[in-house]
Design an enzyme around this catalytic site. Structure first.
Site, PDB file in Angstrom:
ATOM      1  N   LYS A 113       0.831  -1.204   0.000  1.00 36.92           N
ATOM      2  CA  LYS A 113       0.000   0.000   0.000  1.00 36.92           C
ATOM      3  C   LYS A 113       0.866   1.255   0.000  1.00 36.92           C
ATOM      4  O   LYS A 113       0.520   2.256  -0.638  1.00 36.92           O
ATOM      5  CB  LYS A 113      -0.956  -0.001   1.203  1.00 36.92           C
ATOM      6  CG  LYS A 113      -2.066  -1.016   1.040  1.00 36.92           C
ATOM      7  CD  LYS A 113      -3.147  -0.877   2.094  1.00 36.92           C
ATOM      8  CE  LYS A 113      -4.219  -1.935   1.881  1.00 36.92           C
ATOM      9  NZ  LYS A 113      -5.164  -2.018   3.005  1.00 36.92           N
ATOM     10  N   LYS A 195      -6.191 -11.595  -6.665  1.00 36.71           N
ATOM     11  CA  LYS A 195      -7.410 -11.836  -5.891  1.00 36.71           C
ATOM     12  C   LYS A 195      -8.511 -10.852  -6.294  1.00 36.71           C
ATOM     13  O   LYS A 195      -8.218  -9.693  -6.568  1.00 36.71           O
ATOM     14  CB  LYS A 195      -7.073 -11.651  -4.406  1.00 36.71           C
ATOM     15  CG  LYS A 195      -8.091 -12.215  -3.458  1.00 36.71           C
ATOM     16  CD  LYS A 195      -7.707 -11.909  -2.020  1.00 36.71           C
ATOM     17  CE  LYS A 195      -8.762 -11.010  -1.415  1.00 36.71           C
ATOM     18  NZ  LYS A 195      -8.590 -10.752   0.007  1.00 36.71           N
ATOM     19  N   LYS A 198     -12.208  -5.717  -3.359  1.00 33.81           N
ATOM     20  CA  LYS A 198     -13.178  -4.630  -3.345  1.00 33.81           C
ATOM     21  C   LYS A 198     -12.530  -3.302  -3.699  1.00 33.81           C
ATOM     22  O   LYS A 198     -13.205  -2.331  -3.981  1.00 33.81           O
ATOM     23  CB  LYS A 198     -13.938  -4.568  -2.012  1.00 33.81           C
ATOM     24  CG  LYS A 198     -13.141  -4.298  -0.759  1.00 33.81           C
ATOM     25  CD  LYS A 198     -14.118  -4.240   0.430  1.00 33.81           C
ATOM     26  CE  LYS A 198     -13.476  -3.817   1.724  1.00 33.81           C
ATOM     27  NZ  LYS A 198     -12.943  -4.887   2.540  1.00 33.81           N
TER      28      LYS A 198
END
Ligand code: TRP
Length: 330
Positions: A113, A195, A198
């Site tokens: 991140k 993956k 969201k």
């Protein structure tokens, strides 16, 4: 006999995907009969995602309603918002003082991140795993149902439990990961190596639990497959394999059954049936979700009573911790 405790949380930081549903939510309702379960909407975690106030507010209600729509029962499980129980952040502060900075800065999720937002990295992102550890430790959870991507965070929590217990004496239960029954990992429809997430920037990669029939159809029909042209279940046909996994998770047919069922048929036929399976599978949840969302009074009653129960347990634990570390009792 006392049941063992399970704790899990979902961040209200985006629309939940069928990956979240199949990998987590769907199992939560089964777990609540076997364990003493606490399901939290971890809104304080979502702050680290740089989320707008109105989005955080809306997603928080959404996750709560999805918990309920997925059959979590507030009579059986404790369901609440993390921010309603200040003990989470209290314990986090205490754990801050025994967390090695080096270990935090080596966490893979933090590094990924931080790399993505290299120009604005906040302390919250770095300290995220300590809050997650506090969530789990606060309730002495024995089992934590999370996906593989959270394994490192759980290991980190275990390290903190061991460290605290060895400095201050036996205080916290050692948590373990609770693997999901199928272990299904749903991948992106556009990139079967990643993956389904969201926070995926490519919205065609993810099917959201609340997607319309039209969107589900569009995304599945566009999903990446291969040029082999034969329905089979293997890692060389990763896109197709993922679609078969989705089919399997919604129907409880095994991948082998599905391959047999579509023997000699084209991808198009398979995809069309998959659309139906997914739409039918999501419909009851979407309907229940809409009912909950249109009844905010009922939601408020549920999260208030959840917070009350959670606060009682959490405050007792904080008291024990404060005593152990030498803070003076009020
Ligand atoms: N980090 C978890 C995730 O992104 C969410 C989370 C926060 C969590 N606290 C938790 C999961 C405690 C399990 C237990 O999926």
């Amino acid at each position: 006999m006392l049941k063992e405790r399970v704790f899990s949380g979902i961040q209200p930081s985006g629309n939940l995907t069928i990956g979240n549903y199949l990998g987590a939510l769907k199992n939560f309702s089964v777990q609540q009969d076997l364990y003493d379960c606490i399901y939290c909407v971890v809104d304080m975690h979502a702050l680290t995602a740089g989320i707008k106030a109105e989005d955080l507010n809306r997603y928080s209600y959404e996750i709560l309603s999805l918990y309920l729509a997925a059959d979590l029962d507030p009579e059986k499980s404790i369901i609440y918002f993390q921010s309603h129980v200040p003990a989470h952040t209290e314990l986090q502060w205490i754990l801050n003082s025994i967390t090695p900075l080096g270990q935090l800065s080596r966490m893979t999720q933090y590094k990924a991140k931080a790399e993505k937002h290299a120009d604005n990295i906040y302390a919250g992102l770095l300290n995220y795993p300590i809050l997650m550890a506090a969530d789990i430790m606060l309730f002495d959870a024995k089992y934590v149902p999370v996906g593989d991507d959270q394994r490192q965070h759980l290991e980190f929590t275990r390290d903190l439990v061991e460290k605290f217990n060895s400095i201050y004496g036996e205080t916290f239960v050692m948590p373990e990961m609770l693997a999901t029954k199928t272990g299904t990992r749903i991948m992106s429809l556009q990139n079967p190596a990643a993956k389904m997430s969201k926070s995926d920037e490519d919205i065609n990669g993810a099917i959201y639990i609340l997607d319309s029939e039209k969107d589900i159809k569009k995304k599945i029909m566009r999903a990446v497959t291969d040029s082999v042209g034969v329905i089979a279940y293997n890692k060389d046909q990763a896109g197709l394999k993922n679609l078969i996994d989705i089919y399997s998770s919604f129907t409880d047919l095994s991948p082998d059954d599905i391959v047999k069922k579509f023997d000699n048929q084209g991808y198009g036929t398979f995809k069309k049936e998959l659309v139906e399976v997914v739409v039918d599978g999501l419909r009851p949840i979407q309907n229940r979700y809409n009912e909950y969302m249109s009844n905010k009074d009922q939601l408020e009653e549920i999260y208030r009573s959840g917070a009350k129960k959670a606060r009682k347990l959490a405050n007792a634990k904080i008291k024990e911790v404060c005593d152990k570390i030498g803070l003076i009792e009020l």
